[in-house]
Design an enzyme around this catalytic site. Structure first.
Site, short mmCIF file in Angstrom:
data_model
loop_
_atom_site.label_atom_id
_atom_site.label_comp_id
_atom_site.label_asym_id
_atom_site.label_seq_id
_atom_site.Cartn_x
_atom_site.Cartn_y
_atom_site.Cartn_z
N SER A 25 7.87 -104.92 50.30
CA SER A 25 7.63 -103.39 51.54
C SER A 25 6.65 -103.11 50.79
O SER A 25 5.60 -102.60 52.24
CB SER A 25 8.90 -102.32 51.53
OG SER A 25 9.68 -103.75 52.42
N GLY B 195 11.37 -105.54 54.68
CA GLY B 195 9.94 -105.91 54.94
C GLY B 195 8.67 -105.35 55.25
O GLY B 195 8.50 -104.34 55.46
N GLY C 85 4.54 -104.31 56.76
CA GLY C 85 3.67 -104.81 58.02
C GLY C 85 4.33 -103.52 59.13
O GLY C 85 5.20 -103.26 58.93
N CYS D 28 15.78 -101.51 57.79
CA CYS D 28 14.71 -101.01 57.76
C CYS D 28 13.84 -102.04 58.20
O CYS D 28 13.81 -102.05 60.06
CB CYS D 28 13.79 -101.34 55.75
SG CYS D 28 12.77 -101.04 56.06
N PHE D 29 13.13 -102.79 58.55
CA PHE D 29 12.59 -103.62 59.16
C PHE D 29 13.62 -104.54 59.63
O PHE D 29 13.35 -104.40 60.90
CB PHE D 29 11.88 -105.07 58.15
CG PHE D 29 10.07 -105.63 59.00
CD1 PHE D 29 9.03 -104.92 59.46
CD2 PHE D 29 10.81 -106.96 59.20
CE1 PHE D 29 8.57 -105.21 59.98
CE2 PHE D 29 9.57 -107.15 59.99
CZ PHE D 29 8.45 -106.49 60.01
N GLN E 142 13.73 -102.18 62.25
CA GLN E 142 13.40 -102.65 63.68
C GLN E 142 12.50 -103.72 64.74
O GLN E 142 12.55 -103.45 65.62
CB GLN E 142 11.78 -102.46 63.10
CG GLN E 142 11.55 -101.14 62.63
CD GLN E 142 10.27 -100.70 61.62
OE1 GLN E 142 9.91 -101.60 60.83
NE2 GLN E 142 10.72 -99.76 60.05
N ASN F 258 12.11 -96.37 52.40
CA ASN F 258 10.73 -97.22 52.69
C ASN F 258 10.09 -97.14 53.60
O ASN F 258 9.86 -98.74 54.00
CB ASN F 258 10.34 -98.07 51.16
CG ASN F 258 8.90 -98.90 51.12
OD1 ASN F 258 7.77 -98.46 51.93
ND2 ASN F 258 9.31 -100.00 50.65
N PHE G 96 6.51 -97.87 59.28
CA PHE G 96 7.15 -97.53 61.19
C PHE G 96 8.51 -97.05 61.30
O PHE G 96 9.53 -97.28 60.36
CB PHE G 96 6.04 -99.00 61.74
CG PHE G 96 5.45 -99.79 61.43
CD1 PHE G 96 4.05 -100.08 62.43
CD2 PHE G 96 4.67 -99.92 59.95
CE1 PHE G 96 3.17 -99.96 61.93
CE2 PHE G 96 3.72 -100.56 59.85
CZ PHE G 96 2.18 -100.40 60.95
N HIS H 36 17.86 -98.08 52.65
CA HIS H 36 18.19 -98.99 51.87
C HIS H 36 19.70 -98.79 51.73
O HIS H 36 19.53 -98.13 50.52
CB HIS H 36 17.02 -98.66 50.84
CG HIS H 36 15.98 -99.48 51.48
ND1 HIS H 36 15.77 -100.59 51.71
CD2 HIS H 36 15.12 -99.12 52.39
CE1 HIS H 36 14.93 -101.50 51.87
NE2 HIS H 36 13.51 -99.81 52.73
N GLU I 56 21.51 -100.75 49.89
CA GLU I 56 21.92 -101.32 48.25
C GLU I 56 21.48 -99.98 47.42
O GLU I 56 21.92 -100.47 46.14
CB GLU I 56 21.01 -102.38 48.41
CG GLU I 56 19.83 -102.19 47.71
CD GLU I 56 18.90 -101.70 49.30
OE1 GLU I 56 17.34 -101.03 49.05
OE2 GLU I 56 19.23 -101.88 50.80
#
Length: 383
Positions: free
Chosen positions: A50, A234, A236, A262-263, A266, A304, A307, A352, A354
């Site tokens: 990420s 991830g 971007g 996370c990603f 979204q 982390n 966006f 996260h 984990e």
């Protein structure tokens, strides 16, 4: 004693320049300057996909004390994904029984450029005030170039907004991780930049985990007869992930249990019809408070992300798959930290669970995913 290179410059796109000394590899590296507030876990941070294309500022004042080992990397091959490292002080010797080499040795081996000896507190305050920004680290001969020339190079790099980076960090081919003990479930995990601790958290719970590349068509994952689907973290801009959003909509229509982080949060939100936006300076650290609006519980989380989803704390809204809710928000700024269908069939969080590195408050979310798959199995058997 740790060796270092000579003069180095950190040049921000707004013209601010920090002068320090280089360490690790020597040369030029470009990326988005960000900061993370964790007091530990620099190896996990640097190997987290990420952080691809980001120059990571560590706010802890001394870095490198625990060296580098072969167990704590969050990429399968130990690859450092951070574009560069920005620190105040570099430890001159390693002091940890698990270390096999120093941080600088590993950075040199992987060609990662760093800058040390700068006022990271001043830099962090600048990023908080003005937002994450394009930047470059220049060391050795590169640091001797004219600053205006370096600034032009920094400004010429592509922005993070609109960047489709998952394809650059995802696995090239499918691989399967067998569970510890008896196999209870099979989960297909989409690798958008997955951390190794995530599938490990699944296999420890008896889950056969089939990791597939980003954008793998839904028809292909069906051959594995998954009990559930996982969407990973991830890098971007999630606004570019149209293909994955379409795949998730197919998964939701098939009524398969789905869990994202996370990603993945979204992407699920976009599949619900929500919009995303770029945060001013993001959430990066292992001490971010999040409230669960369904239970009232507050977890301290590892995060982390640059966006986020647009939404209001606790709000409910309609989707093509039934009513959904903003289930979690950040207590610091009300940022959306989790969404779910009210049926419970699909849920995701922005942080996260984990916890590598970080607190373990949110780790039971993996158990929630298993409970969801168990309920689905019982429904199928009864049907």
């Amino acid at each position: 004693m740790t060796s270092t290179t000579d003069h180095a410059l950190l040049v921000l796109a707004d013209g601010r320049v920090f002068r320090g000394r280089g360490f690790g590899a020597t040369g030029t590296t470009l990326g988005e300057a960000v900061f993370t507030t964790g007091m530990s876990g620099y190896q996990e941070t640097m190997t987290d996909p990420s952080f691809h294309r980001q120059l990571v500022t560590l706010t802890a004042p001394q870095i490198g004390n625990t060296g580098w080992n072969d167990e704590d990397s969050e990429s399968r091959d130990g690859c450092i994904w951070a574009a560069g490292l920005i620190i105040r002080d570099l430890a001159v010797r390693v002091s940890n029984f698990r270390a096999t080499r120093s941080l600088e040795d590993e950075m040199k081996a992987q060609g990662i450029i760093g800058i040390r000896g700068i006022d990271t507190r001043a830099l962090t305050r600048h990023l908080r005030d003005h937002g994450s920004i394009a930047a470059g680290i220049f060391s050795g001969e590169a640091a001797a170039r004219d600053v205006d020339e370096l600034l032009a190079e920094v400004k010429a790099q592509p922005p993070m907004s609109g960047a489709d980076l998952a394809a650059e960090v995802t696995t090239d081919a499918l691989y399967t991780l067998e569970p510890e003990g008896e196999a209870k479930y099979t989960v297909v995990a989409y690798d958008m930049g997955i951390k190794t601790a995530t599938p490990r958290s699944l296999v420890q719970r008896g889950v056969r985990t089939v990791v597939v590349p980003a954008d793998t068509p839904f028809a292909e994952i069906q051959q594995h007869k998954p009990d559930g689907v996982f969407i990973s973290n991830g890098p971007g801009d999630p606004a570019t992930a149209d293909t994955m959003v379409g795949i998730v909509r197919e998964i939701l229509a098939a009524d398969l249990p789905l869990f994202g982080i996370c990603f993945g949060n979204q992407i699920l939100g976009r599949a619900f019809g929500m919009d995303t936006y770029k945060l001013k300076f993001g959430h990066r650290g292992i001490n971010v408070p999040v409230i669960n609006h369904q239970t009232g519980r507050i977890d301290i989380t590892s995060q982390n992300h640059g966006f986020a989803l647009q939404g209001k704390p606790g709000e409910t809204f309609d989707t093509d798959f039934g009513p959904a809710q903003v289930t979690h928000t950040c207590l610091n700024d009300d940022c959306v930290e989790g969404v779910a269908l009210e049926s419970g069939r699909a849920f995701a969080v922005q942080y996260h669970p984990e916890s590598a590195a970080g607190p373990h408050d949110a780790n039971p979310l993996f158990d929630q995913f298993l409970e969801l798959m168990s309920a689905q199995q019982k429904t199928t058997q009864e049907g």
